[in-house]
Write a protein that holds these residues in place. Sequence first.
Motif, PDB file in Angstrom:
ATOM      1  N   ARG A 266       0.902  -1.062  -0.026  1.00 30.59           N
ATOM      2  CA  ARG A 266      -0.010  -0.154   0.070  1.00 30.59           C
ATOM      3  C   ARG A 266       0.831   1.129   0.250  1.00 30.59           C
ATOM      4  O   ARG A 266       1.937   1.129   0.656  1.00 30.59           O
ATOM      5  CB  ARG A 266      -0.874  -0.049   1.282  1.00 30.59           C
ATOM      6  CG  ARG A 266      -2.062   0.935   1.236  1.00 30.59           C
ATOM      7  CD  ARG A 266      -2.795   1.109   2.339  1.00 30.59           C
ATOM      8  NE  ARG A 266      -3.673  -0.283   2.650  1.00 30.59           N
ATOM      9  CZ  ARG A 266      -4.679  -0.510   1.872  1.00 30.59           C
ATOM     10  NH1 ARG A 266      -5.104   0.042   0.923  1.00 30.59           N
ATOM     11  NH2 ARG A 266      -5.410  -1.594   2.284  1.00 30.59           N
ATOM     12  N   TYR A 268       0.326   5.793  -0.092  1.00 28.44           N
ATOM     13  CA  TYR A 268      -0.532   6.826  -0.170  1.00 28.44           C
ATOM     14  C   TYR A 268       0.128   8.034  -0.011  1.00 28.44           C
ATOM     15  O   TYR A 268       1.013   8.293   0.428  1.00 28.44           O
ATOM     16  CB  TYR A 268      -1.484   6.354   1.013  1.00 28.44           C
ATOM     17  CG  TYR A 268      -0.878   6.268   2.373  1.00 28.44           C
ATOM     18  CD1 TYR A 268      -0.720   4.930   2.577  1.00 28.44           C
ATOM     19  CD2 TYR A 268      -0.523   7.142   3.248  1.00 28.44           C
ATOM     20  CE1 TYR A 268      -0.173   4.721   4.190  1.00 28.44           C
ATOM     21  CE2 TYR A 268      -0.082   6.971   4.157  1.00 28.44           C
ATOM     22  CZ  TYR A 268       0.186   5.894   4.630  1.00 28.44           C
ATOM     23  OH  TYR A 268       0.742   5.499   5.761  1.00 28.44           O
ATOM     24  N   SER A 272      -3.521  12.200   1.728  1.00 31.34           N
ATOM     25  CA  SER A 272      -4.551  11.540   1.189  1.00 31.34           C
ATOM     26  C   SER A 272      -5.337  11.301   2.743  1.00 31.34           C
ATOM     27  O   SER A 272      -5.150  11.663   3.680  1.00 31.34           O
ATOM     28  CB  SER A 272      -4.153  10.358   0.972  1.00 31.34           C
ATOM     29  OG  SER A 272      -3.360   9.384   1.776  1.00 31.34           O
ATOM     30  N   THR A 274      -6.285   8.324   3.926  1.00 33.11           N
ATOM     31  CA  THR A 274      -5.298   7.346   4.717  1.00 33.11           C
ATOM     32  C   THR A 274      -4.517   7.990   5.758  1.00 33.11           C
ATOM     33  O   THR A 274      -4.409   7.900   6.906  1.00 33.11           O
ATOM     34  CB  THR A 274      -4.553   6.423   3.792  1.00 33.11           C
ATOM     35  OG1 THR A 274      -5.363   5.987   2.660  1.00 33.11           O
ATOM     36  CG2 THR A 274      -3.959   5.174   4.531  1.00 33.11           C
ATOM     37  N   LYS A 292      -4.208  10.369  -3.169  1.00 33.86           N
ATOM     38  CA  LYS A 292      -4.751   9.026  -3.055  1.00 33.86           C
ATOM     39  C   LYS A 292      -3.973   7.965  -2.461  1.00 33.86           C
ATOM     40  O   LYS A 292      -3.034   8.066  -2.417  1.00 33.86           O
ATOM     41  CB  LYS A 292      -5.300   8.811  -4.334  1.00 33.86           C
ATOM     42  CG  LYS A 292      -3.898   8.876  -5.586  1.00 33.86           C
ATOM     43  CD  LYS A 292      -4.578   8.502  -7.029  1.00 33.86           C
ATOM     44  CE  LYS A 292      -3.596   9.113  -7.917  1.00 33.86           C
ATOM     45  NZ  LYS A 292      -4.377   9.338  -9.316  1.00 33.86           N
ATOM     46  N   THR A 293      -4.635   6.631  -2.292  1.00 33.86           N
ATOM     47  CA  THR A 293      -3.980   5.494  -1.753  1.00 33.86           C
ATOM     48  C   THR A 293      -4.071   4.406  -3.045  1.00 33.86           C
ATOM     49  O   THR A 293      -5.126   4.353  -3.664  1.00 33.86           O
ATOM     50  CB  THR A 293      -4.951   5.197  -0.649  1.00 33.86           C
ATOM     51  OG1 THR A 293      -5.184   6.086   0.245  1.00 33.86           O
ATOM     52  CG2 THR A 293      -4.435   3.945  -0.224  1.00 33.86           C
TER      53      THR A 293
END
Length: 347
Positions: A266, A268, A272, A274, A292-293
């Motif tokens: 993952r 990000y 973001s 997240t 964004k992630t």
Amino acid sequence: MRIEADLKLGFKDVLIRPKRSTLGSRSQVSLERTFKFRHSQKTWTGIPIMAANMDSVGTFAMAAALAELGLFTAARKHYAPEEWDAFVASAPDPRWLAHVAVSTGILDSDLAKLDRILERHPGLAFICMDVANGYSEYFVERIAKVRARHPERVIMAGNVVTGEMVEQLLLSGADIVKVGIGPGSVCTTRVKTGVGYPQLSAIIECADAAHGLSGQIISDGGCTCAGDVAKAFGAGADFVMLGGMLAGHDEGGGEMLERDGQKFVRFYGMSSRTAMEKYSGGVAEYRASEGKTVTVPYRGPVAETVKDILGGLRSACTYVGASQLKELTKRTTFVRVAEQHNPVFDP
Ligand code: 5GP
């Protein structure tokens, strides 16, 4: 309202034109550079490519691995002073500390933490003052304040994309200015706000402004392949900062996922949802997330990827006859293009 009509360019709009050269082999190319910084008067030698101060990229493990290869890391800002203590204690030589920056925001609490870390570790020579929008008066004041408190440290600060603001940050105390608004792989600023500047033109214009004042710039964001890194240096960047290109490696320590037998990590943006949920207890009412992630394929140890990037860069230097990275920009002629690579076998 006003329109600037001359077209600004990104990496995808150009290629580097090959030139006659006497260089026999890419193994003759040196990618090391030495810089002397305008305020701190410190000197640094290394390969001027740096890992971005992002989660799962700007980690201590990344800093250790990249320092061994001569590259640089802007450490993610969320490390606590005690974690810095452990990192410094684990460093086998001063080189590690000369190849890492302590990142900070500009809140009072950020600067207090920065002071705590730096007081304990005089060997940490670099500070990275990072805000999404480097155009605010307040940011300029904060740079001046950190410069006054730490006259002997190298301050990199950003992000901005225009020459007049590069000059302002340099005159306020920055040694190096970080350039890039909107080009990042997990950045959504351009779609959320409509604000941005094509990265290649930003580099060309900002490098010119910085070099006139004996400052340096970092091209931050937008590199998708080794060729883009070569173009960034060709355009005049002194350093190139990479996020996405260094994501997905063991050293990033990101969350691993498995899908159809394949491993992913993952990754990000630091603005973001997240990141905001992790560090600020959610997305504040008044702001939108501007990152964004994503998941990126797992790529093993970072050394292999670095070898690939440096190989591409050496080859670019060979094509234009630059025996040192320093000469690349003088020897670069960009051609504007309407095509980049041949997509026939793309998945
Ligand atoms: P990349 O090399 O992945 O294209 O770009 C890395 C850069 O993207 C970082 O160094 C930072 O300047 C920028 N960045 C990181 N996270 C975010 C985010 O959440 N939003 C925006 N607008 N930019 C980001």
